[in-house]
Design a protein around this motif. Structure first.
Motif, mmCIF file in Angstrom:
data_model
loop_
_atom_site.group_PDB
_atom_site.id
_atom_site.type_symbol
_atom_site.label_atom_id
_atom_site.label_comp_id
_atom_site.label_asym_id
_atom_site.label_seq_id
_atom_site.Cartn_x
_atom_site.Cartn_y
_atom_site.Cartn_z
ATOM 1 N N ILE A 32 0.903 -1.138 -0.086
ATOM 2 C CA ILE A 32 -0.007 -0.074 0.142
ATOM 3 C C ILE A 32 1.111 1.492 -0.263
ATOM 4 C CG2 ILE A 32 -2.024 -1.165 1.247
ATOM 5 C CD1 ILE A 32 -1.075 0.090 3.967
ATOM 6 N N PRO A 33 0.355 2.279 -0.391
ATOM 7 C CA PRO A 33 1.139 3.392 -0.556
ATOM 8 C C PRO A 33 1.457 3.837 1.043
ATOM 9 C CG PRO A 33 -0.952 3.947 -1.617
ATOM 10 C CD PRO A 33 -0.750 2.556 -0.882
ATOM 11 N N ILE A 34 2.905 4.584 1.304
ATOM 12 C CA ILE A 34 2.965 5.100 2.586
ATOM 13 C C ILE A 34 1.913 6.104 3.035
ATOM 14 C CG2 ILE A 34 4.619 7.052 1.792
ATOM 15 C CD1 ILE A 34 6.426 6.033 3.935
ATOM 16 N N GLY A 35 1.422 6.743 2.369
ATOM 17 C CA GLY A 35 0.410 7.763 2.914
ATOM 18 C C GLY A 35 -0.864 7.019 3.174
ATOM 19 N N THR A 36 -1.191 5.919 2.951
ATOM 20 C CA THR A 36 -2.109 5.001 3.554
ATOM 21 C C THR A 36 -1.711 4.480 4.698
ATOM 22 O OG1 THR A 36 -2.989 4.477 1.226
ATOM 23 C CG2 THR A 36 -3.629 2.637 3.000
ATOM 24 N N VAL A 37 -0.498 4.200 4.836
ATOM 25 C CA VAL A 37 0.196 3.734 6.219
ATOM 26 C C VAL A 37 -0.162 4.874 7.073
ATOM 27 C CG1 VAL A 37 2.166 3.085 7.480
ATOM 28 C CG2 VAL A 37 1.571 2.052 5.082
ATOM 29 N N ARG A 38 0.297 6.012 6.914
ATOM 30 C CA ARG A 38 0.087 7.208 7.810
ATOM 31 C C ARG A 38 -1.439 7.479 8.209
ATOM 32 N NH1 ARG A 38 4.284 10.105 4.250
ATOM 33 N NH2 ARG A 38 6.042 9.727 5.384
ATOM 34 N N SER A 39 -2.084 7.438 7.211
ATOM 35 C CA SER A 39 -3.689 7.723 7.501
ATOM 36 C C SER A 39 -4.399 6.533 8.248
ATOM 37 C CB SER A 39 -4.400 7.590 6.079
ATOM 38 O OG SER A 39 -5.753 7.748 6.474
ATOM 39 N N ARG A 40 -3.904 5.252 7.889
ATOM 40 C CA ARG A 40 -4.706 4.044 9.001
ATOM 41 C C ARG A 40 -4.017 4.321 10.273
ATOM 42 N NH1 ARG A 40 -4.294 -0.890 4.823
ATOM 43 N NH2 ARG A 40 -5.881 0.066 3.325
ATOM 44 N N LEU A 41 -2.748 4.614 10.497
ATOM 45 C CA LEU A 41 -2.124 4.732 11.899
ATOM 46 C C LEU A 41 -2.672 6.247 12.517
ATOM 47 C CD1 LEU A 41 -0.062 3.779 13.590
ATOM 48 C CD2 LEU A 41 1.802 5.083 12.626
ATOM 49 N N HIS A 42 -2.979 7.005 11.838
ATOM 50 C CA HIS A 42 -3.667 8.183 12.399
ATOM 51 C C HIS A 42 -4.990 7.884 12.864
ATOM 52 C CE1 HIS A 42 -4.799 12.482 13.262
ATOM 53 N NE2 HIS A 42 -5.720 12.005 12.426
ATOM 54 N N SER A 43 -5.852 7.236 12.047
ATOM 55 C CA SER A 43 -7.183 6.697 12.550
ATOM 56 C C SER A 43 -7.006 5.780 13.606
ATOM 57 C CB SER A 43 -7.926 6.039 11.241
ATOM 58 O OG SER A 43 -8.040 6.857 10.156
ATOM 59 N N ALA A 44 -6.020 4.674 13.450
ATOM 60 C CA ALA A 44 -5.910 3.921 14.757
ATOM 61 C C ALA A 44 -5.805 4.458 15.947
ATOM 62 C CB ALA A 44 -5.010 2.618 14.437
ATOM 63 N N ARG A 45 -5.015 5.329 16.159
ATOM 64 C CA ARG A 45 -4.574 6.073 17.362
ATOM 65 C C ARG A 45 -5.602 6.961 17.851
ATOM 66 N NH1 ARG A 45 1.836 7.585 15.294
ATOM 67 N NH2 ARG A 45 2.516 5.490 16.097
ATOM 68 N N LYS A 46 -6.357 7.693 16.770
ATOM 69 C CA LYS A 46 -7.395 8.252 17.227
ATOM 70 C C LYS A 46 -8.617 7.685 17.783
ATOM 71 C CE LYS A 46 -10.593 12.008 15.366
ATOM 72 N NZ LYS A 46 -10.817 12.641 14.182
ATOM 73 N N ARG A 47 -8.727 6.496 17.334
ATOM 74 C CA ARG A 47 -9.943 5.470 17.795
ATOM 75 C C ARG A 47 -9.477 4.992 19.188
ATOM 76 N NH1 ARG A 47 -13.519 3.058 14.248
ATOM 77 N NH2 ARG A 47 -12.123 3.725 12.467
ATOM 78 N N ILE A 48 -8.244 5.064 19.366
ATOM 79 C CA ILE A 48 -7.852 4.416 20.585
ATOM 80 C C ILE A 48 -7.902 5.740 21.751
ATOM 81 C CG2 ILE A 48 -5.609 3.533 22.273
ATOM 82 C CD1 ILE A 48 -5.142 1.747 19.330
ATOM 83 N N ARG A 49 -7.365 6.667 21.174
ATOM 84 C CA ARG A 49 -7.314 7.902 22.300
ATOM 85 C C ARG A 49 -8.898 8.079 22.566
ATOM 86 N NH1 ARG A 49 -5.463 11.509 18.760
ATOM 87 N NH2 ARG A 49 -3.502 10.369 18.534
ATOM 88 N N THR A 50 -9.805 7.900 21.904
ATOM 89 C CA THR A 50 -11.230 8.222 22.089
ATOM 90 C C THR A 50 -11.710 7.278 22.905
ATOM 91 O OG1 THR A 50 -11.551 9.295 19.810
ATOM 92 C CG2 THR A 50 -13.386 8.390 20.965
#
Length: 85
Positions: A32-50
């Motif tokens: 997958i593109p590196i931008g997708t890695v960053r996006s998924r990681l950001h989403s995962a961290r945000k969901r955990i933070r919430t």
């Protein structure tokens, strides 16, 4: 906590945090593109933070405090004034 993540988010988070792969290595491993890695990681961290925002200490309440002043679960119980019973 990880069960609240989508499978793609969980894959990226696991590879970055547990396998300690770089974003580029994760992108190559998952094809997958590196931008997708960053996006998924950001989403995962945000969901955990919430999800963690529901736990003690996230709204100004320190929750239980041990004798060294560290917050945590399963430590010395103190009264409302912070004194040991």
């Amino acid at each position: 906590m990880l069960a609240k993540l989508s499978v793609p988010e969980r894959e990226v988070l696991t590879l970055v945090s547990q396998a300690q792969l770089s974003y580029l290595e994760v992108a190559e491993a998952l094809n997958i593109p590196i931008g997708t890695v960053r996006s998924r990681l950001h989403s995962a961290r945000k969901r955990i933070r919430t999800a963690l925002s529901d736990f003690p200490g996230r709204d100004g309440d320190p929750g239980p405090v041990d004798l060294a002043g560290r917050s945590g679960i399963g430590v010395a119980i103190v009264d409302e004034a912070g004194r040991l019973p």
